[in-house]
Design a protein around this motif. Sequence first.
Motif, PDB file in Angstrom:
ATOM      1  N   GLU A   1      18.796 106.466  76.097  1.00  0.00           N
ATOM      2  CA  GLU A   1      19.412 107.300  75.070  1.00  0.00           C
ATOM      3  C   GLU A   1      20.563 106.624  74.321  1.00  0.00           C
ATOM      4  N   PRO A   2      21.503 105.995  74.986  1.00  0.00           N
ATOM      5  CA  PRO A   2      22.593 105.367  74.213  1.00  0.00           C
ATOM      6  C   PRO A   2      22.108 104.258  73.280  1.00  0.00           C
ATOM      7  N   TYR A   3      21.110 103.513  73.693  1.00  0.00           N
ATOM      8  CA  TYR A   3      20.596 102.422  72.855  1.00  0.00           C
ATOM      9  C   TYR A   3      19.893 102.960  71.617  1.00  0.00           C
ATOM     10  N   ILE A   4      19.169 104.057  71.795  1.00  0.00           N
ATOM     11  CA  ILE A   4      18.430 104.627  70.667  1.00  0.00           C
ATOM     12  C   ILE A   4      19.367 105.374  69.730  1.00  0.00           C
ATOM     13  N   SER A   5      20.346 106.081  70.277  1.00  0.00           N
ATOM     14  CA  SER A   5      21.205 106.921  69.439  1.00  0.00           C
ATOM     15  C   SER A   5      22.254 106.120  68.653  1.00  0.00           C
ATOM     16  N   THR A   6      22.526 104.877  69.018  1.00  0.00           N
ATOM     17  CA  THR A   6      23.544 104.087  68.299  1.00  0.00           C
ATOM     18  C   THR A   6      22.990 103.352  67.081  1.00  0.00           C
ATOM     19  N   SER A   7      21.733 103.522  66.772  1.00  0.00           N
ATOM     20  CA  SER A   7      21.153 102.759  65.666  1.00  0.00           C
ATOM     21  C   SER A   7      21.254 103.480  64.320  1.00  0.00           C
ATOM     22  N   ARG A   8      22.127 104.455  64.204  1.00  0.00           N
ATOM     23  CA  ARG A   8      22.486 105.114  62.945  1.00  0.00           C
ATOM     24  C   ARG A   8      21.312 105.633  62.128  1.00  0.00           C
ATOM     25  N   GLY A   9      20.501 106.452  62.734  1.00  0.00           N
ATOM     26  CA  GLY A   9      19.436 107.127  62.000  1.00  0.00           C
ATOM     27  C   GLY A   9      18.131 106.386  61.902  1.00  0.00           C
ATOM     28  N   LYS A  10      18.122 105.081  62.142  1.00  0.00           N
ATOM     29  CA  LYS A  10      16.864 104.335  62.058  1.00  0.00           C
ATOM     30  C   LYS A  10      15.884 104.795  63.124  1.00  0.00           C
ATOM     31  N   ASN A  11      16.397 105.245  64.244  1.00  0.00           N
ATOM     32  CA  ASN A  11      15.537 105.659  65.352  1.00  0.00           C
ATOM     33  C   ASN A  11      15.595 107.160  65.605  1.00  0.00           C
ATOM     34  N   ALA A  12      15.760 107.937  64.553  1.00  0.00           N
ATOM     35  CA  ALA A  12      15.842 109.392  64.703  1.00  0.00           C
ATOM     36  C   ALA A  12      14.574 109.956  65.341  1.00  0.00           C
ATOM     37  N   LEU A  13      13.425 109.399  64.974  1.00  0.00           N
ATOM     38  CA  LEU A  13      12.158 109.854  65.545  1.00  0.00           C
ATOM     39  C   LEU A  13      12.118 109.578  67.045  1.00  0.00           C
ATOM     40  N   ARG A  14      12.486 108.363  67.413  1.00  0.00           N
ATOM     41  CA  ARG A  14      12.515 108.014  68.840  1.00  0.00           C
ATOM     42  C   ARG A  14      13.487 108.905  69.610  1.00  0.00           C
ATOM     43  N   LEU A  15      14.646 109.141  69.021  1.00  0.00           N
ATOM     44  CA  LEU A  15      15.655 109.963  69.679  1.00  0.00           C
ATOM     45  C   LEU A  15      15.147 111.391  69.884  1.00  0.00           C
ATOM     46  N   ALA A  16      14.467 111.935  68.890  1.00  0.00           N
ATOM     47  CA  ALA A  16      13.919 113.287  69.018  1.00  0.00           C
ATOM     48  C   ALA A  16      12.882 113.348  70.146  1.00  0.00           C
ATOM     49  N   TYR A  17      11.992 112.374  70.199  1.00  0.00           N
ATOM     50  CA  TYR A  17      10.973 112.361  71.255  1.00  0.00           C
ATOM     51  C   TYR A  17      11.581 112.054  72.625  1.00  0.00           C
ATOM     52  N   LEU A  18      12.613 111.246  72.655  1.00  0.00           N
ATOM     53  CA  LEU A  18      13.295 110.978  73.919  1.00  0.00           C
ATOM     54  C   LEU A  18      13.899 112.266  74.472  1.00  0.00           C
ATOM     55  N   ARG A  19      14.528 113.027  73.615  1.00  0.00           N
ATOM     56  CA  ARG A  19      15.134 114.300  74.056  1.00  0.00           C
ATOM     57  C   ARG A  19      14.069 115.293  74.491  1.00  0.00           C
ATOM     58  N   LYS A  20      12.931 115.300  73.802  1.00  0.00           N
ATOM     59  CA  LYS A  20      11.821 116.151  74.242  1.00  0.00           C
ATOM     60  C   LYS A  20      11.339 115.743  75.634  1.00  0.00           C
ATOM     61  N   ALA A  21      11.227 114.445  75.853  1.00  0.00           N
ATOM     62  CA  ALA A  21      10.765 113.944  77.151  1.00  0.00           C
ATOM     63  C   ALA A  21      11.765 114.277  78.252  1.00  0.00           C
ATOM     64  N   LEU A  22      13.045 114.138  77.966  1.00  0.00           N
ATOM     65  CA  LEU A  22      14.070 114.501  78.948  1.00  0.00           C
ATOM     66  C   LEU A  22      13.984 115.986  79.300  1.00  0.00           C
ATOM     67  N   SER A  23      13.788 116.822  78.289  1.00  0.00           N
ATOM     68  CA  SER A  23      13.654 118.263  78.535  1.00  0.00           C
ATOM     69  C   SER A  23      12.412 118.563  79.366  1.00  0.00           C
ATOM     70  N   LEU A  24      11.321 117.881  79.067  1.00  0.00           N
ATOM     71  CA  LEU A  24      10.082 118.073  79.825  1.00  0.00           C
ATOM     72  C   LEU A  24      10.272 117.693  81.292  1.00  0.00           C
ATOM     73  N   VAL A  25      10.851 116.532  81.535  1.00  0.00           N
ATOM     74  CA  VAL A  25      11.068 116.077  82.912  1.00  0.00           C
ATOM     75  C   VAL A  25      12.017 117.024  83.640  1.00  0.00           C
ATOM     76  N   ASP A  26      13.067 117.462  82.971  1.00  0.00           N
ATOM     77  CA  ASP A  26      14.004 118.412  83.586  1.00  0.00           C
ATOM     78  C   ASP A  26      13.304 119.730  83.936  1.00  0.00           C
ATOM     79  N   SER A  27      12.479 120.212  83.028  1.00  0.00           N
ATOM     80  CA  SER A  27      11.745 121.463  83.278  1.00  0.00           C
ATOM     81  C   SER A  27      10.780 121.327  84.452  1.00  0.00           C
ATOM     82  N   GLU A  28      10.083 120.205  84.521  1.00  0.00           N
ATOM     83  CA  GLU A  28       9.157 119.980  85.635  1.00  0.00           C
ATOM     84  C   GLU A  28       9.913 119.878  86.958  1.00  0.00           C
ATOM     85  N   ARG A  29      11.082 119.255  86.939  1.00  0.00           N
ATOM     86  CA  ARG A  29      11.909 119.169  88.152  1.00  0.00           C
ATOM     87  C   ARG A  29      12.352 120.560  88.593  1.00  0.00           C
TER      88      ARG A  29
END
Length: 173
Positions: free
Chosen positions: A62-90
Amino acid sequence: MNDLLNTRFISLLAEPSQKVTNEEMSNAYGKFTEQVKTVGCSDNATVLRTLNVTRIELAVLEPYISTSRGKNALRLAYLRKALSLVDSERELLLLKIQHPEQFPKPNSQPFVSDLYIFLKSKGLVIIALAKIVIAIFLTGKIFQRNGKPANMNQIAYAFEKMFNCNFGSIYDQ
């Protein structure tokens, strides 16, 4: 070994310099979610460890993706979705561990009784069984799992399953 970390989705997230389309990320995420579901088929300890390690590895990105100033907004959105999914499954797994009675086993066979009632004179046996059901109900000594008294339909249903018969509507007998 954690198969979730070897998915296309994780490799797309881990390479922020690689250009990726929404469709490609969406497809990879869909396959990742399917793999998360299949991980749940193992024993609880293995599943929990796998989800924990996956959560840690995703959080590190997350810190590596979020520091790229908008270039990786898509990746950041999917990363957060994946984190939510893993948290929900846990959370779901922890609930299954704490309250196993609330999660029936998927491969458990439904109860099938070996007892049958042969009806020589059509209604007499059913009426006799209905009287037994009513008598048991009137005692008030049969309870549900939650401690409340069982109603007559629940008792009748149990008799139907036990004797492989059908009362129809017990109130009509």
